[in-house]
Design a protein around this motif. Structure first.
Motif, PDB file in Angstrom:
ATOM      1  N   PHE A 134      -9.582  -2.334  -3.631  1.00  0.00           N
ATOM      2  CA  PHE A 134      -9.511  -0.872  -3.527  1.00  0.00           C
ATOM      3  C   PHE A 134      -8.527  -0.342  -4.572  1.00  0.00           C
ATOM      4  O   PHE A 134      -7.404   0.081  -4.236  1.00  0.00           O
ATOM      5  CB  PHE A 134      -9.063  -0.464  -2.115  1.00  0.00           C
ATOM      6  N   PRO A 135      -8.919  -0.382  -5.844  1.00  0.00           N
ATOM      7  CA  PRO A 135      -7.996   0.046  -6.905  1.00  0.00           C
ATOM      8  C   PRO A 135      -7.562   1.503  -6.778  1.00  0.00           C
ATOM      9  O   PRO A 135      -6.484   1.873  -7.247  1.00  0.00           O
ATOM     10  CB  PRO A 135      -8.801  -0.193  -8.186  1.00  0.00           C
ATOM     11  N   GLU A 136      -8.390   2.315  -6.140  1.00  0.00           N
ATOM     12  CA  GLU A 136      -8.028   3.719  -5.966  1.00  0.00           C
ATOM     13  C   GLU A 136      -7.282   3.963  -4.657  1.00  0.00           C
ATOM     14  O   GLU A 136      -7.005   5.123  -4.314  1.00  0.00           O
ATOM     15  CB  GLU A 136      -9.294   4.593  -5.996  1.00  0.00           C
ATOM     16  N   LEU A 137      -7.013   2.876  -3.931  1.00  0.00           N
ATOM     17  CA  LEU A 137      -6.356   2.955  -2.622  1.00  0.00           C
ATOM     18  C   LEU A 137      -7.223   3.764  -1.660  1.00  0.00           C
ATOM     19  O   LEU A 137      -8.209   3.267  -1.173  1.00  0.00           O
ATOM     20  CB  LEU A 137      -4.945   3.527  -2.759  1.00  0.00           C
ATOM     21  N   GLY A 138      -6.881   4.973  -1.362  1.00  0.00           N
ATOM     22  CA  GLY A 138      -7.682   5.745  -0.411  1.00  0.00           C
ATOM     23  C   GLY A 138      -7.368   5.352   1.024  1.00  0.00           C
ATOM     24  O   GLY A 138      -6.325   4.770   1.341  1.00  0.00           O
ATOM     25  N   GLN A 141       1.804   6.725  -6.729  1.00  0.00           N
ATOM     26  CA  GLN A 141       0.716   7.536  -7.268  1.00  0.00           C
ATOM     27  C   GLN A 141       0.958   9.025  -7.064  1.00  0.00           C
ATOM     28  O   GLN A 141       0.588   9.853  -7.892  1.00  0.00           O
ATOM     29  CB  GLN A 141      -0.612   7.134  -6.641  1.00  0.00           C
ATOM     30  N   SER A 173       0.999   3.952  -2.907  1.00  0.00           N
ATOM     31  CA  SER A 173       0.536   5.290  -2.564  1.00  0.00           C
ATOM     32  C   SER A 173       1.578   6.340  -2.912  1.00  0.00           C
ATOM     33  O   SER A 173       1.261   7.392  -3.496  1.00  0.00           O
ATOM     34  CB  SER A 173       0.192   5.355  -1.071  1.00  0.00           C
ATOM     35  N   TYR A 225       0.834  -1.207   0.000  1.00  0.00           N
ATOM     36  CA  TYR A 225       0.000   0.000   0.000  1.00  0.00           C
ATOM     37  C   TYR A 225       0.868   1.257   0.000  1.00  0.00           C
ATOM     38  O   TYR A 225       0.625   2.193  -0.767  1.00  0.00           O
ATOM     39  CB  TYR A 225      -0.928   0.004   1.213  1.00  0.00           C
ATOM     40  N   SER A 244      -2.204  -1.512 -13.574  1.00  0.00           N
ATOM     41  CA  SER A 244      -3.249  -1.092 -12.640  1.00  0.00           C
ATOM     42  C   SER A 244      -2.987  -1.675 -11.258  1.00  0.00           C
ATOM     43  O   SER A 244      -2.177  -2.596 -11.088  1.00  0.00           O
ATOM     44  CB  SER A 244      -4.619  -1.556 -13.138  1.00  0.00           C
ATOM     45  N   THR A 245      -3.686  -1.131 -10.271  1.00  0.00           N
ATOM     46  CA  THR A 245      -3.536  -1.642  -8.905  1.00  0.00           C
ATOM     47  C   THR A 245      -3.916  -3.117  -8.823  1.00  0.00           C
ATOM     48  O   THR A 245      -3.255  -3.912  -8.139  1.00  0.00           O
ATOM     49  CB  THR A 245      -4.423  -0.831  -7.943  1.00  0.00           C
TER      50      THR A 245
END
Length: 476
Positions: A153-157, A35, A32, A28, A231-232
């Motif tokens: 959670f492909p967009e992480l967050g 990105q 992160s 993660y 992609s994630t």
């Protein structure tokens, strides 16, 4: 006799939940930062700080466990890890993140020590192998589970960090409620680094390189894949496949290492890994090819450490094993500290492809180092074999020591003399190498650092031929 899986179910469940959190946290953070287009130096430093925490925790963990006990130490460290994971949400300063990674590493090392010392003390000898094999299986499954969790959670967050913090807290529950008897306090393990480097140089060299490779891979592989516009979801599948390959390779590689000299397997692994990672560096990248090569990478890279550890232990006395274990952990941790920093520096200067180029160079250096050490040991042992056999022979310039002297004696049969001369020529041709000589066996050193201890009891000499009847001739 109760089933070991049922007896230690609480510890195994704790391990699974704990590794789900740990397996996803490093990935993660790497994704992160990638990105956010943070420099690779920071990403490598994050993983280096984590392994630095593991090294520091190996010493502080002993003191903490001996002072407050296993469960209290585990609960305290799990709470620290959980709080550190949540702190990434509140704090954006990368310098603080480095400190958090050190604290997480220290806490995780203490948790590992609690679990492994508990299993090691209370597992019966007849079940010890099965217990630790299942423990390693659970550990790998937890790491894979952490990667798969990130797929959701492909967009992480913030959601992944919340789940990581929850798992770090929930892993306390099974071990806190276990009905098993608490293990005895840990005893400090002495460090004898220089001594073991002289005794098992091939093993510790391999463990150091394994640390360099592991630290670089876990810290920078997610960022490397992100730089290639994966992609994630693809990145988490890639990490899961690599870890799964390492899991599947443990048992068959262990069986193979029981039949083939382990130093030979280490050289073979290092050579193949150098070639494989070089191909991963120079060939065009596509999903199918990279998944296949990553699976092969996991088989080769994740089996270096266990084979090298077993290779070291096979040449060490029982009373030295605790000190050797401490030395192995420290050696691996130091290698893993420097690996991400070196690889990140190369990536910063030459581009992301330097990750696998760095691993290829490390593997090549390991292969060359093992070849050199093995050749030196082989030559040393051969010379000492010759010296040992020479102690049982008289001076070569003395006529009495030669079979020709017997030929001058009219009481000895001529056929017997020729047979003796033939046997001596054969011994010279063989170079006086013992019949049990094995180029892959590491001899143990004497007090003198440059010699190896091979006593006459350790040597194997050919059985003397049965004496033939001697024909006595009458004197003229």
């Amino acid at each position: 006799m109760s089933s070991p899986y049922r007896s230690f179910s609480a510890l195994f469940l704790t391990t699974l939940i704990m590794l789900i959190a740990q397996g996803s946290l490093s990935t993660y953070l790497g994704l992160s930062l990638a990105q956010k287009q943070v420099d690779s130096i920071w990403i490598g430093a994050m993983m280096s700080c984590y392994y630095l925490g593991l090294v520091l925790g190996s010493k502080l963990g002993h003191k903490l466990i001996s002072r407050v006990g296993h469960i209290r130490a585990f609960v305290a460290c799990a709470a620290i890890v959980s709080a550190c994971a949540m702190s990434h949400i509140l704090i954006d300063q990368l310098e603080v993140w480095l400190l958090l990674r050190v604290l997480v590493g220290m806490g995780m090392m203490c948790q590992y020590m609690v679990l492994e010392s508990w299993l090691n003390e209370q597992a019966e000898n007849s079940q010890r192998g099965a217990v630790f094999a299942f423990y390693m299986l659970i550990s790998y499954l937890g790491m894979i589970g952490g990667q798969l969790m990130l797929m959701q959670f492909p967009e992480l967050g913030l959601a992944p960090l919340l789940i990581i913090s929850m798992c770090s807290s929930l892993c306390i529950v099974p071990i806190a409620l276990t009905s098993r008897i608490h293990p005895a306090p840990l005893q400090p393990a002495p460090l004898k680094i220089l001594t073991f480097w002289r005794k098992v140089p091939q093993s510790l060299t391999a463990i150091t390189i394994a640390g360099l490779i592991a630290g670089a891979f876990y810290g920078l592989a997610p960022a490397y894949m992100a730089s290639k516009e994966f992609s994630t979801e693809q990145i988490t599948i890639f990490m899961s496949v690599t870890i799964l390959a390492g899991l599947l390779a443990q048992w068959p590689m262990g069986k193979i290492s029981d039949r083939i000299p382990r130093s030979r397997i280490l050289r073979f692994n290092a050579a193949l890994l150098a070639i494989l990672t070089l191909l991963m560096t120079i060939l065009p990248l596509n999903t199918a090819f990279f998944m296949l090569t990553s699976f092969c990478y996991g088989i080769l890279a994740f089996t270096i450490y266990p084979i090298a550890s077993a290779f070291a232990n096979q040449h060490i006395e029982q009373d030295e094993r605790v000190a050797l274990s401490a030395t192995i952990l420290l050696t691996f941790g130091l290698g893993a500290c420097f690996g991400p920093l070196i690889a990140a520096g190369l990536i910063h200067v030459l581009g992301p492809d330097m990750l696998y180029a760095f691993i290829s160079v490390c593997s090549l250096l390991l292969f060359l180092r093992l070849m050199r050490v093995n050749y030196t040991l082989k030559m040393t042992k051969r010379l000492l074999d010759e010296q040992q056999l020479a102690q049982f022979k008289m001076g070569s310039g003395d006529l009495v020591s030669s079979p020709l002297a017997a030929a001058l004696d009219p009481r000895v049969d001529e056929a017997t003399v020729l047979a003796q001369m033939h046997d001596e020529d054969a011994a010279k041709a063989q170079g006086y190498v013992s019949s049990h000589y094995d180029e892959d066996v590491e001899p143990e050193p004497e007090t003198d650092d440059h010699l190896w201890d091979y006593t006459p009891e350790n040597m194997v000499y050919p059985e003397p031929a049965a004496p033939e009847e001697v024909e006595f001739k009458a004197q003229p």
